[in-house]
Design an enzyme around this catalytic site. Sequence first.
Site, PDB file in Angstrom:
ATOM      1  N   GLY A   1      37.589  42.976 -11.251  1.00  0.00           N
ATOM      2  CA  GLY A   1      38.942  42.608 -10.851  1.00  0.00           C
ATOM      3  C   GLY A   1      39.222  43.104  -9.450  1.00  0.00           C
ATOM      4  O   GLY A   1      38.300  43.338  -8.659  1.00  0.00           O
TER       5      GLY A   1
ATOM      6  N   GLU B   1      33.385  46.185 -10.431  1.00  0.00           N
ATOM      7  CA  GLU B   1      33.042  44.999  -9.630  1.00  0.00           C
ATOM      8  C   GLU B   1      34.355  44.521  -9.029  1.00  0.00           C
ATOM      9  O   GLU B   1      35.182  43.938  -9.725  1.00  0.00           O
ATOM     10  CB  GLU B   1      32.447  43.906 -10.519  1.00  0.00           C
ATOM     11  CG  GLU B   1      31.219  44.323 -11.300  1.00  0.00           C
ATOM     12  CD  GLU B   1      29.988  44.497 -10.435  1.00  0.00           C
ATOM     13  OE1 GLU B   1      30.000  44.024  -9.286  1.00  0.00           O
ATOM     14  OE2 GLU B   1      29.033  45.128 -10.907  1.00  0.00           O
TER      15      GLU B   1
ATOM     16  N   GLY C   1      41.126  48.419  -9.764  1.00  0.00           N
ATOM     17  CA  GLY C   1      39.950  49.290  -9.888  1.00  0.00           C
ATOM     18  C   GLY C   1      40.311  50.758  -9.702  1.00  0.00           C
ATOM     19  O   GLY C   1      39.850  51.639 -10.439  1.00  0.00           O
TER      20      GLY C   1
ATOM     21  N   LYS D   1      38.754  42.984 -22.972  1.00  0.00           N
ATOM     22  CA  LYS D   1      40.082  42.403 -22.725  1.00  0.00           C
ATOM     23  C   LYS D   1      39.961  41.317 -21.669  1.00  0.00           C
ATOM     24  O   LYS D   1      39.756  41.590 -20.490  1.00  0.00           O
ATOM     25  CB  LYS D   1      41.065  43.464 -22.219  1.00  0.00           C
ATOM     26  CG  LYS D   1      42.493  42.940 -22.244  1.00  0.00           C
ATOM     27  CD  LYS D   1      43.420  43.638 -21.288  1.00  0.00           C
ATOM     28  CE  LYS D   1      43.408  43.079 -19.894  1.00  0.00           C
ATOM     29  NZ  LYS D   1      43.877  41.683 -19.735  1.00  0.00           N
TER      30      LYS D   1
ATOM     31  N   GLU E   1      45.021  37.896 -19.194  1.00  0.00           N
ATOM     32  CA  GLU E   1      46.069  37.325 -20.064  1.00  0.00           C
ATOM     33  C   GLU E   1      46.222  35.820 -19.876  1.00  0.00           C
ATOM     34  O   GLU E   1      46.652  35.125 -20.789  1.00  0.00           O
ATOM     35  CB  GLU E   1      47.399  38.035 -19.799  1.00  0.00           C
ATOM     36  CG  GLU E   1      48.007  37.673 -18.444  1.00  0.00           C
ATOM     37  CD  GLU E   1      48.904  38.759 -17.857  1.00  0.00           C
ATOM     38  OE1 GLU E   1      48.563  39.937 -17.978  1.00  0.00           O
ATOM     39  OE2 GLU E   1      49.927  38.411 -17.277  1.00  0.00           O
TER      40      GLU E   1
ATOM     41  N   GLU F   1      41.695  39.885   1.117  1.00  0.00           N
ATOM     42  CA  GLU F   1      41.124  38.869   0.233  1.00  0.00           C
ATOM     43  C   GLU F   1      42.217  37.877  -0.171  1.00  0.00           C
ATOM     44  O   GLU F   1      43.216  38.256  -0.769  1.00  0.00           O
ATOM     45  CB  GLU F   1      40.555  39.554  -1.013  1.00  0.00           C
ATOM     46  CG  GLU F   1      39.779  38.621  -1.906  1.00  0.00           C
ATOM     47  CD  GLU F   1      39.283  39.305  -3.171  1.00  0.00           C
ATOM     48  OE1 GLU F   1      40.037  40.107  -3.759  1.00  0.00           O
ATOM     49  OE2 GLU F   1      38.145  39.033  -3.570  1.00  0.00           O
TER      50      GLU F   1
ATOM     51  N   CYS G   1      34.910  36.290  -6.083  1.00  0.00           N
ATOM     52  CA  CYS G   1      34.820  37.542  -5.330  1.00  0.00           C
ATOM     53  C   CYS G   1      33.795  37.427  -4.224  1.00  0.00           C
ATOM     54  O   CYS G   1      33.912  38.075  -3.198  1.00  0.00           O
ATOM     55  CB  CYS G   1      34.458  38.667  -6.277  1.00  0.00           C
ATOM     56  SG  CYS G   1      32.988  38.288  -7.243  1.00  0.00           S
TER      57      CYS G   1
HETATM   58  P1  NAP Z   1      43.244  42.107 -11.456  1.00  0.00           P
HETATM   59  O1  NAP Z   1      44.676  41.844 -11.289  1.00  0.00           O
HETATM   60  O2  NAP Z   1      42.684  43.394 -10.989  1.00  0.00           O
HETATM   61  O3  NAP Z   1      42.945  41.888 -12.995  1.00  0.00           O
HETATM   62  C1  NAP Z   1      41.656  42.023 -13.541  1.00  0.00           C
HETATM   63  C2  NAP Z   1      41.783  42.443 -14.983  1.00  0.00           C
HETATM   64  O4  NAP Z   1      42.337  43.756 -15.044  1.00  0.00           O
HETATM   65  C3  NAP Z   1      42.692  41.551 -15.813  1.00  0.00           C
HETATM   66  O5  NAP Z   1      42.167  41.448 -17.123  1.00  0.00           O
HETATM   67  C4  NAP Z   1      43.990  42.343 -15.801  1.00  0.00           C
HETATM   68  O6  NAP Z   1      44.807  42.029 -16.895  1.00  0.00           O
HETATM   69  C5  NAP Z   1      43.455  43.757 -15.907  1.00  0.00           C
HETATM   70  N1  NAP Z   1      44.395  44.813 -15.488  1.00  0.00           N
HETATM   71  C6  NAP Z   1      45.481  44.731 -14.693  1.00  0.00           C
HETATM   72  N2  NAP Z   1      46.078  45.936 -14.576  1.00  0.00           N
HETATM   73  C7  NAP Z   1      45.357  46.804 -15.316  1.00  0.00           C
HETATM   74  C8  NAP Z   1      45.456  48.202 -15.596  1.00  0.00           C
HETATM   75  N3  NAP Z   1      46.437  48.959 -15.087  1.00  0.00           N
HETATM   76  N4  NAP Z   1      44.530  48.771 -16.396  1.00  0.00           N
HETATM   77  C9  NAP Z   1      43.525  48.025 -16.908  1.00  0.00           C
HETATM   78  N5  NAP Z   1      43.387  46.718 -16.686  1.00  0.00           N
HETATM   79  C10 NAP Z   1      44.274  46.101 -15.892  1.00  0.00           C
HETATM   80  O7  NAP Z   1      42.369  40.998 -10.758  1.00  0.00           O
HETATM   81  P2  NAP Z   1      42.607  39.448 -10.815  1.00  0.00           P
HETATM   82  O8  NAP Z   1      43.646  39.088  -9.818  1.00  0.00           O
HETATM   83  O9  NAP Z   1      42.753  39.029 -12.211  1.00  0.00           O
HETATM   84  O10 NAP Z   1      41.180  38.928 -10.325  1.00  0.00           O
HETATM   85  C11 NAP Z   1      40.873  38.689  -9.015  1.00  0.00           C
HETATM   86  C12 NAP Z   1      40.148  39.868  -8.398  1.00  0.00           C
HETATM   87  O11 NAP Z   1      38.931  40.114  -9.093  1.00  0.00           O
HETATM   88  C13 NAP Z   1      39.760  39.626  -6.977  1.00  0.00           C
HETATM   89  O12 NAP Z   1      40.011  40.764  -6.220  1.00  0.00           O
HETATM   90  C14 NAP Z   1      38.265  39.384  -7.073  1.00  0.00           C
HETATM   91  O13 NAP Z   1      37.538  39.646  -5.912  1.00  0.00           O
HETATM   92  C15 NAP Z   1      37.887  40.300  -8.162  1.00  0.00           C
HETATM   93  N6  NAP Z   1      36.601  39.900  -8.717  1.00  0.00           N
HETATM   94  C16 NAP Z   1      35.513  40.708  -8.508  1.00  0.00           C
HETATM   95  C17 NAP Z   1      34.267  40.323  -8.972  1.00  0.00           C
HETATM   96  C18 NAP Z   1      33.028  41.141  -8.752  1.00  0.00           C
HETATM   97  O14 NAP Z   1      32.070  40.962  -9.492  1.00  0.00           O
HETATM   98  N7  NAP Z   1      32.980  42.024  -7.773  1.00  0.00           N
HETATM   99  C19 NAP Z   1      34.154  39.125  -9.671  1.00  0.00           C
HETATM  100  C20 NAP Z   1      35.287  38.344  -9.848  1.00  0.00           C
HETATM  101  C21 NAP Z   1      36.511  38.753  -9.382  1.00  0.00           C
HETATM  102  P3  NAP Z   1      45.911  40.872 -16.816  1.00  0.00           P
HETATM  103  O15 NAP Z   1      45.435  39.855 -15.836  1.00  0.00           O
HETATM  104  O16 NAP Z   1      45.912  40.351 -18.187  1.00  0.00           O
HETATM  105  O17 NAP Z   1      47.158  41.534 -16.419  1.00  0.00           O
END
Ligand code: NAP
Length: 504
Positions: A240, A262, A245, A187, A190, A397, A296
């Site tokens: 994410g 991650e 997480g 997935k 969005e 962050e 990240c």
């Molecule tokens: P996010 O809000 O956690 O979203 C990540 C993904 O999870 C998206 O596809 C999101 O879908 C989905 N999601 C949201 N709620 C969910 C649920 N209840 N169950 C399952 N999936 C769900 O993170 P983001 O704001 O998109 O990304 C930024 C974050 O990612 C930052 O914290 C960054 O540090 C972290 N990140 C970590 C790494 C690493 O390797 N450690 C790498 C890159 C980014 P939708 O967006 O479609 O709602």
Amino acid sequence: MNLADLQAAVGLRTPIRHQLFIDGKFVDAESGETLATLNPHDNSTIADVALAGRADVDKAVDAARRAFPAWSRMAAADRGRILLRLADLIESNAEELARLESLDTGHPIKDSRALDVPRTAACFRYFGGMADKFQGDVVPVEAGFLNYLLREPVGVVGQVVPWNFPLMFTSWKMAPALAAGNTIVIKPAEITPLSTLKIAELMSEAGMPDGVVNVVPGLGSVAGQVLAEHDGVAKIAFTGSTATGRRIVTASAGNLKKVQLELGGKGANIVFEDANLVAAVNGSAWAIFHNQGQACIAGSRLMLHERIADAFLEKFTALAKSIRLGNPLDAATEMGPLTSAQHRDRVLGYVGVAREQGGEVIAGGKAPANPELARGCYVEPTIVRAKGPQDRIAQEEVFGPFVTVLTFKDDAEALAIANGTAYGLGSGLWTANLPRAHRVARDLKAGMVWINSYKRVNPGSPFGGVGQSGYGREMGFDAMREYTQVKSVWVNVDAQIPPWYPRG
Ligand code: NAP
Ligand code: MG
């Protein structure tokens, strides 16, 4: 503008895919629902993308389950060959993928061409080559027995990725899982589904059997949640935020699926007083401003030795102010918009947070004045000096072109500040002192450390964090271990075992 006109306007030769990809076919969502994906340069709609619901995720998981037996038993070299072909196809479609990624995410085309696309190809190629080189073991057990260890794929893997590097993360997630013999339901976020759908199309062209890879764009709270809860999914791999997480872990409990996380980071980038200032200034700017700071592993806490802080900041601020903001599709652009308006507002919100806590805004802190960028999600490179390491901007962050500056007086204080957040993902340090470099690297709470550099990644080098930054590792042999489970097989070769229950 309709999709065909837009395609021509941005120089795309092939159609923009905007449906779900299930069992080898592009299909609409069962509900018929769609969600617009936007161009963050001006917030115009690129395409209405099918929005997966529970029924679609069920269909995708079924397809992946049906595909699993044949895919997992295929000769590993044959699986690898498909990934190698895909890597070649990514290279022959490089410009197409680069433009699509820049259009959907706002990455400067210079970066998409030089980094996102080549890194995606490199990842598929690395794991394509890995498929037939990752092997089991034989354990020297007691006489008369042969004990061998099989590394078996886990089954259907659910993968959920964020929007900051959608193309590259598609490869980081898919390549090792497929090389190891798993099938996938992924997935994308969005707001950035387009490049993952394009990869699905190229997968088919590379000869990937139907059902092995399924792509279900949709809301995290619906499609993502359903995938994380699904009884037919054996493992969920997530990249994410830390908050999501935690929800993934809870959702995974029903069938106790394997979980790999991650998560977020608050990278400490430490500049010691003996560092090469020119290299450190340039590397520190890259550490925070590349990808508009939406990384990240961004070096979002710039920690300066108090003796060099002023000299460093003078050069660093001048460099930040010279970064060229502009339309991502313009080759001269060095910084594009943030990927969504909502996220831009969140990042700018931290400028207020900083001021409330006595932070000093040294540069940026606002949208650029350029009227050509007024409709987009732009934020100027922002440098803020925090009052102290416990301030919110030094702990939370921000995930944007926003760097928090802190100072320290010696190595011990540098380490205490660097290790003083809940996160532990990437960290960097700049020094000419070799023993200090290794000592600090040893003592940093982090999954990755860069010495006199920042943000290096390679498909062979493990990537992941500790603490609230998650667990598990992508890349390298570690990724193959994450996507397999061990079966220990005992064979009685010639052991003479006296019976446990001697009877006559
Ligand atoms: P996010 O809000 O956690 O979203 C990540 C993904 O999870 C998206 O596809 C999101 O879908 C989905 N999601 C949201 N709620 C969910 C649920 N209840 N169950 C399952 N999936 C769900 O993170 P983001 O704001 O998109 O990304 C930024 C974050 O990612 C930052 O914290 C960054 O540090 C972290 N990140 C970590 C790494 C690493 O390797 N450690 C790498 C890159 C980014 P939708 O967006 O479609 O709602
Ligand atoms: Mg978009």
